[in-house]
Design a protein around this motif. Structure first.
Motif, PDB file in Angstrom:
ATOM      1  N   ARG A 224      15.133  -8.062  -5.512  1.00 25.22           N
ATOM      2  CA  ARG A 224      14.559  -8.957  -4.620  1.00 25.22           C
ATOM      3  C   ARG A 224      13.534  -8.578  -3.515  1.00 25.22           C
ATOM      4  O   ARG A 224      12.176  -8.622  -2.719  1.00 25.22           O
ATOM      5  N   PHE A 225      13.847  -7.179  -3.002  1.00 20.25           N
ATOM      6  CA  PHE A 225      13.196  -6.012  -1.909  1.00 20.25           C
ATOM      7  C   PHE A 225      11.392  -5.966  -2.197  1.00 20.25           C
ATOM      8  O   PHE A 225      11.041  -6.047  -1.956  1.00 20.25           O
ATOM      9  N   THR A 226      12.210  -4.729  -3.525  1.00 15.30           N
ATOM     10  CA  THR A 226      11.594  -3.566  -3.723  1.00 15.30           C
ATOM     11  C   THR A 226      10.439  -4.272  -4.245  1.00 15.30           C
ATOM     12  O   THR A 226       9.167  -4.217  -4.028  1.00 15.30           O
ATOM     13  N   PRO A 227      10.208  -5.136  -5.028  1.00 13.40           N
ATOM     14  CA  PRO A 227       8.647  -5.995  -5.685  1.00 13.40           C
ATOM     15  C   PRO A 227       8.161  -6.902  -4.868  1.00 13.40           C
ATOM     16  O   PRO A 227       7.265  -7.186  -4.729  1.00 13.40           O
ATOM     17  N   THR A 228       8.619  -7.817  -3.789  1.00 12.04           N
ATOM     18  CA  THR A 228       8.377  -8.673  -2.870  1.00 12.04           C
ATOM     19  C   THR A 228       7.534  -7.706  -1.891  1.00 12.04           C
ATOM     20  O   THR A 228       6.887  -8.404  -1.676  1.00 12.04           O
ATOM     21  N   PHE A 229       7.746  -6.560  -1.601  1.00 12.20           N
ATOM     22  CA  PHE A 229       7.920  -5.789  -0.623  1.00 12.20           C
ATOM     23  C   PHE A 229       6.361  -4.840  -1.526  1.00 12.20           C
ATOM     24  O   PHE A 229       5.246  -4.395  -0.911  1.00 12.20           O
ATOM     25  N   SER A 230       6.303  -4.699  -2.867  1.00 11.27           N
ATOM     26  CA  SER A 230       5.594  -3.812  -3.336  1.00 11.27           C
ATOM     27  C   SER A 230       4.358  -4.139  -3.983  1.00 11.27           C
ATOM     28  O   SER A 230       3.485  -3.641  -4.052  1.00 11.27           O
TER      29      SER A 230
ATOM     30  N   ARG B  59       0.726  -1.083   0.266  1.00 13.65           N
ATOM     31  CA  ARG B  59      -0.074  -0.180   0.179  1.00 13.65           C
ATOM     32  C   ARG B  59       0.409   1.528   0.127  1.00 13.65           C
ATOM     33  O   ARG B  59       0.518   2.159   0.062  1.00 13.65           O
ATOM     34  N   LEU B  60       2.212   0.997   0.314  1.00 10.62           N
ATOM     35  CA  LEU B  60       2.981   2.333  -0.065  1.00 10.62           C
ATOM     36  C   LEU B  60       3.326   2.423  -1.124  1.00 10.62           C
ATOM     37  O   LEU B  60       3.766   1.447  -1.936  1.00 10.62           O
ATOM     38  N   SER B  61       4.400   3.490  -1.572  1.00 12.73           N
ATOM     39  CA  SER B  61       4.247   4.565  -2.556  1.00 12.73           C
ATOM     40  C   SER B  61       6.351   3.982  -3.547  1.00 12.73           C
ATOM     41  O   SER B  61       6.883   3.172  -2.155  1.00 12.73           O
ATOM     42  N   ALA B  62       6.103   3.600  -4.164  1.00 15.93           N
ATOM     43  CA  ALA B  62       7.129   3.128  -5.198  1.00 15.93           C
ATOM     44  C   ALA B  62       8.458   3.562  -4.928  1.00 15.93           C
ATOM     45  O   ALA B  62       9.585   2.608  -4.214  1.00 15.93           O
ATOM     46  N   SER B  63       8.477   4.578  -4.546  1.00 15.30           N
ATOM     47  CA  SER B  63       9.628   5.474  -4.502  1.00 15.30           C
ATOM     48  C   SER B  63      10.102   5.260  -2.492  1.00 15.30           C
ATOM     49  O   SER B  63      11.523   5.572  -2.700  1.00 15.30           O
ATOM     50  N   PHE B  64       8.880   5.073  -1.960  1.00 14.66           N
ATOM     51  CA  PHE B  64       9.565   4.863  -0.502  1.00 14.66           C
ATOM     52  C   PHE B  64      10.063   3.857  -0.198  1.00 14.66           C
ATOM     53  O   PHE B  64      11.213   3.682   0.658  1.00 14.66           O
ATOM     54  N   LEU B  65       9.218   3.226  -1.033  1.00 13.03           N
ATOM     55  CA  LEU B  65       9.606   1.805  -1.055  1.00 13.03           C
ATOM     56  C   LEU B  65      11.573   1.285  -1.390  1.00 13.03           C
ATOM     57  O   LEU B  65      12.218   0.310  -0.726  1.00 13.03           O
ATOM     58  N   ARG B  66      11.484   2.102  -2.648  1.00 12.98           N
ATOM     59  CA  ARG B  66      12.778   1.810  -2.829  1.00 12.98           C
ATOM     60  C   ARG B  66      14.242   2.450  -1.933  1.00 12.98           C
ATOM     61  O   ARG B  66      14.797   1.649  -1.692  1.00 12.98           O
ATOM     62  N   ILE B  67      14.037   3.070  -1.609  1.00 12.19           N
ATOM     63  CA  ILE B  67      14.970   3.958  -0.124  1.00 12.19           C
ATOM     64  C   ILE B  67      14.366   2.797   1.097  1.00 12.19           C
ATOM     65  O   ILE B  67      15.879   1.943   1.281  1.00 12.19           O
ATOM     66  N   ALA B  68      13.109   1.915   0.986  1.00 12.87           N
ATOM     67  CA  ALA B  68      13.028   1.700   2.796  1.00 12.87           C
ATOM     68  C   ALA B  68      13.784   0.311   2.425  1.00 12.87           C
ATOM     69  O   ALA B  68      13.906  -0.384   3.391  1.00 12.87           O
ATOM     70  N   SER B  69      14.075  -0.766   1.249  1.00 19.16           N
ATOM     71  CA  SER B  69      14.598  -1.413   0.830  1.00 19.16           C
ATOM     72  C   SER B  69      16.145  -1.608   0.719  1.00 19.16           C
ATOM     73  O   SER B  69      16.230  -2.719   1.293  1.00 19.16           O
TER      74      SER B  69
END
Length: 287
Positions: A278-284, A226-236
């Motif tokens: 691995r991380f960004t697609p998994t979480f997004s 449910r989070l934005s892709a730009s945020f997840l790219r950093i959070a990952s």
């Protein structure tokens, strides 16, 4: 697209034959029609050709599926460059099929991403390969494969594949488990293969990768999708860095004795690829 693609693709709604309308651009130097319209001879629908890729989406496609495809495309587009280890990784996934099994075959690929497997199959002498993807990553796949006269990239949905049932071999690597109904995706792709043909699928397994489905999936579905892709790219970055350290410092020395699981599969990946693929697609992805 090359005009030869019309030998393999059909309308995703009625399976009718497609024909080029008069607005199609002249073929480029490498034989591709970059813009234009395809008209179905069996129903009133028309489909656009954009940047060399025919967009053959069914009329009833849900918006959530397009959003999921967009999330994948956000990853394939920034990290689109091919890697030298892709070929070995691909043949590990489709074993016992080997390079010679694709020679002189008409091949259908379900979920091509940036076209890395499409290029491998085309370079090993396939008679033709039609590579399908739902998102705009198909444009990246087209750019990677346009030099192959036997490669045809299409935007479409795996549950309504716009292909004739003429393929000798169909494969899908890392896609079915992201569908809302993986069994339907399996049956749909297999239905495009002629009698006596072959199919090959690679999905997450329960034996080596159970921790993904048990611990990661609930977090992905409830929160991170449910989070934005730009945020997840950093959070990952932090979890990817932790995994990278575990692999290089502790897991790599044991890889000869280790089972073939998620960690052994990504030992050879660079850090940026581990984080991105691995991380960004998994979480997004919310499939």
């Amino acid at each position: 697209m090359r005009p030869e693609a019309l030998n393999f693709i059909v309308c995703p709604n009625c399976a009718g034959e497609l024909s080029l309308r008069s607005d199609a651009s002249r073929a480029s130097e490498d034989g591709h029609i970059m813009t234009g319209t395809l008209a179905c001879r069996g129903c009133p629908l028309q489909f656009s050709i954009r940047n060399g890729v025919p967009i053959l989406l069914p009329a009833n496609l849900a918006s959530v599926k397009l959003e999921t495809a967009s999330r994948f495309a956000e990853e394939w587009t920034p990290w689109s460059d091919p890697r030298d280890y892709y070929e070995q990784e691909f043949f590990d996934c489709v074993a016992p099929l080997a390079a010679g099994d694709f020679a002189n075959q008409i091949v259908f690929e379900g979920g091509c991403g940036k076209g890395r497997h499409t290029a491998i199959v085309a370079s090993h002498g396939a008679k033709a390969i039609v590579a399908l993807d739902l998102g705009e990553s198909a444009f990246v796949a087209f750019a990677h494969t346009r030099q192959f006269p036997n490669a045809h990239v299409v935007i479409g949905h795996l549950l309504n594949p716009p292909g004739r049932p003429v393929f000798d071999l169909a494969f899908s690597v890392g896609v079915l488990h992201h569908l809302s109904d993986p069994a339907a995706g399996f049956a749909s792709l297999a239905s495009r293969v002629r009698e006596g043909g072959r199919v090959a699928f690679w999905v997450y397994d329960q034996e080596g990768d159970e921790w993904i489905t048990r611990y990661v999936d609930p977090v992905r579905k409830a929160i991170t999708s449910r989070l934005s892709a730009s945020f997840l790219r950093i959070a990952s970055i932090p979890p990817a860095a932790a995994l990278w350290a575990v692999i290089k410092l502790f897991y790599r020395p044991r890889m000869v004795k280790a089972p073939r699981d998620f960690l052994t599969a990504i030992i050879s990946l660079r850090f940026i690829t581990t984080r991105s693929m691995r991380f960004t697609p998994t979480f997004s992805i919310n499939s």
